[in-house]
Enzyme design. Sequence first.
Site, PDB file in Angstrom:
ATOM      1  N   SER A  12       0.126  -4.859   5.443  1.00 40.28           N
ATOM      2  CA  SER A  12      -0.016  -5.060   6.882  1.00 40.28           C
ATOM      3  C   SER A  12      -1.472  -5.333   7.216  1.00 40.28           C
ATOM      4  O   SER A  12      -2.374  -5.019   6.444  1.00 40.28           O
ATOM      5  CB  SER A  12       0.486  -3.830   7.647  1.00 40.28           C
ATOM      6  OG  SER A  12      -0.223  -2.669   7.236  1.00 40.28           O
ATOM      7  N   ASP A  24      -0.500  -4.931  14.000  1.00 37.61           N
ATOM      8  CA  ASP A  24      -1.136  -4.581  15.265  1.00 37.61           C
ATOM      9  C   ASP A  24      -2.173  -5.636  15.594  1.00 37.61           C
ATOM     10  O   ASP A  24      -2.499  -6.478  14.759  1.00 37.61           O
ATOM     11  CB  ASP A  24      -1.792  -3.188  15.185  1.00 37.61           C
ATOM     12  CG  ASP A  24      -2.832  -3.112  14.081  1.00 37.61           C
ATOM     13  OD1 ASP A  24      -4.024  -3.200  14.402  1.00 37.61           O
ATOM     14  OD2 ASP A  24      -2.453  -2.980  12.901  1.00 37.61           O
ATOM     15  N   ARG A  73       1.457  11.106  -8.783  1.00 42.40           N
ATOM     16  CA  ARG A  73       0.850  11.145  -7.455  1.00 42.40           C
ATOM     17  C   ARG A  73       1.781  10.571  -6.381  1.00 42.40           C
ATOM     18  O   ARG A  73       1.333  10.163  -5.312  1.00 42.40           O
ATOM     19  CB  ARG A  73      -0.490  10.402  -7.442  1.00 42.40           C
ATOM     20  CG  ARG A  73      -1.557  11.053  -8.313  1.00 42.40           C
ATOM     21  CD  ARG A  73      -2.822  10.225  -8.352  1.00 42.40           C
ATOM     22  NE  ARG A  73      -3.811  10.859  -9.214  1.00 42.40           N
ATOM     23  CZ  ARG A  73      -4.841  11.591  -8.777  1.00 42.40           C
ATOM     24  NH1 ARG A  73      -5.000  11.771  -7.474  1.00 42.40           N
ATOM     25  NH2 ARG A  73      -5.698  12.134  -9.621  1.00 42.40           N
ATOM     26  N   ARG A 126      -0.158  -8.759  -3.305  1.00 40.62           N
ATOM     27  CA  ARG A 126      -0.200  -7.703  -2.300  1.00 40.62           C
ATOM     28  C   ARG A 126       0.697  -8.080  -1.139  1.00 40.62           C
ATOM     29  O   ARG A 126       0.627  -9.200  -0.614  1.00 40.62           O
ATOM     30  CB  ARG A 126      -1.630  -7.489  -1.808  1.00 40.62           C
ATOM     31  CG  ARG A 126      -1.721  -6.653  -0.545  1.00 40.62           C
ATOM     32  CD  ARG A 126      -3.114  -6.124  -0.276  1.00 40.62           C
ATOM     33  NE  ARG A 126      -3.329  -5.802   1.122  1.00 40.62           N
ATOM     34  CZ  ARG A 126      -2.767  -4.813   1.786  1.00 40.62           C
ATOM     35  NH1 ARG A 126      -1.913  -4.012   1.161  1.00 40.62           N
ATOM     36  NH2 ARG A 126      -3.017  -4.611   3.056  1.00 40.62           N
ATOM     37  N   ARG A 144       6.752  -0.757   9.983  1.00 43.84           N
ATOM     38  CA  ARG A 144       5.903  -1.280   8.916  1.00 43.84           C
ATOM     39  C   ARG A 144       6.528  -1.049   7.553  1.00 43.84           C
ATOM     40  O   ARG A 144       6.343  -1.852   6.633  1.00 43.84           O
ATOM     41  CB  ARG A 144       4.514  -0.635   8.988  1.00 43.84           C
ATOM     42  CG  ARG A 144       3.699  -1.105  10.178  1.00 43.84           C
ATOM     43  CD  ARG A 144       2.260  -0.680  10.069  1.00 43.84           C
ATOM     44  NE  ARG A 144       2.058   0.741  10.220  1.00 43.84           N
ATOM     45  CZ  ARG A 144       1.919   1.368  11.383  1.00 43.84           C
ATOM     46  NH1 ARG A 144       1.984   0.674  12.516  1.00 43.84           N
ATOM     47  NH2 ARG A 144       1.708   2.676  11.432  1.00 43.84           N
ATOM     48  N   ARG A 172       7.282   1.838   0.930  1.00 41.90           N
ATOM     49  CA  ARG A 172       7.633   0.427   1.075  1.00 41.90           C
ATOM     50  C   ARG A 172       8.015  -0.152  -0.279  1.00 41.90           C
ATOM     51  O   ARG A 172       8.909  -0.999  -0.379  1.00 41.90           O
ATOM     52  CB  ARG A 172       6.477  -0.362   1.685  1.00 41.90           C
ATOM     53  CG  ARG A 172       6.857  -1.802   2.066  1.00 41.90           C
ATOM     54  CD  ARG A 172       5.685  -2.555   2.636  1.00 41.90           C
ATOM     55  NE  ARG A 172       5.203  -1.930   3.851  1.00 41.90           N
ATOM     56  CZ  ARG A 172       3.950  -2.040   4.306  1.00 41.90           C
ATOM     57  NH1 ARG A 172       3.067  -2.725   3.620  1.00 41.90           N
ATOM     58  NH2 ARG A 172       3.601  -1.453   5.427  1.00 41.90           N
ATOM     59  N   GLY A 191       0.818  -1.205   0.000  1.00 44.28           N
ATOM     60  CA  GLY A 191       0.000   0.000   0.000  1.00 44.28           C
ATOM     61  C   GLY A 191       0.850   1.253   0.000  1.00 44.28           C
ATOM     62  O   GLY A 191       0.567   2.223  -0.704  1.00 44.28           O
TER      63      GLY A 191
END
Length: 235
Positions: free
Chosen positions: A91, A208, A44, A88, A221, A25, A21
């Site tokens: 997290s 989490d 973007r 994908r 993350r 990363r 996402g």
Amino acid sequence: MATPHIGAERGAIAEKILLPGDPLRAQFIAQNYLQDATPFNTIRNMLGFTGTYRGEPVSVMGTGMGMPSLSIYAHELIHEFGVQKLIRVGSAGAMTEALNLYDIVLAQGASTDSRIAYQFGLNGTYSALASWELLRAAYDAAQAQGKDVKVGGLFSSDVFYNPLNVSENHWQRWAHMGLLAVEMEAYALYAEAAAAGVDALAIVTISDSLVTGKETTPEEREKSFGAMMEIALAI
């Protein structure tokens, strides 16, 4: 040919792509796992890169947060750039005591509170499932690498915050139905891939826990989910 959201030339994106996402990363994966990685997108600030891993071409690109954002990028990657395998790497929040921070889940399927599948004109409730080929390969790769993984269902939610505190612990009902963790993208990825006849898999690391309240930091993350990346890249 560039699309409104991806500024790549045709052929610049590999047939296999990792989709975190967070665009940072994606940059971290490109810099630390891929050889000769070159950028193909900055529109973007949704960073995308293509390089090689053990001699095989692979791309990585951020998708943003939520199913609408993921759907835009997945659709363009599949239909405009010919991507065949979408993985994908994200997290998720644990919904069971059996999962601890940094545990890895291979998403066999995903449930949702979203109407994202409405666009496909279905007259019922769509069950979003992973590609068996990718799921089996990911499980085998994890075993070969000596990594313990859980296989099960995710809950892809449209809501991150619940400001009105309506049904505050609604996630417990999904957990009661056997779902392992909550995130915001897998269901849409599986639906987009199924509609196009390509392969998709969501691999998530527990960041989490809704059960214990424990959580990782944003930096952790971004940079500390290496075990998940190694499984995804090995497929």
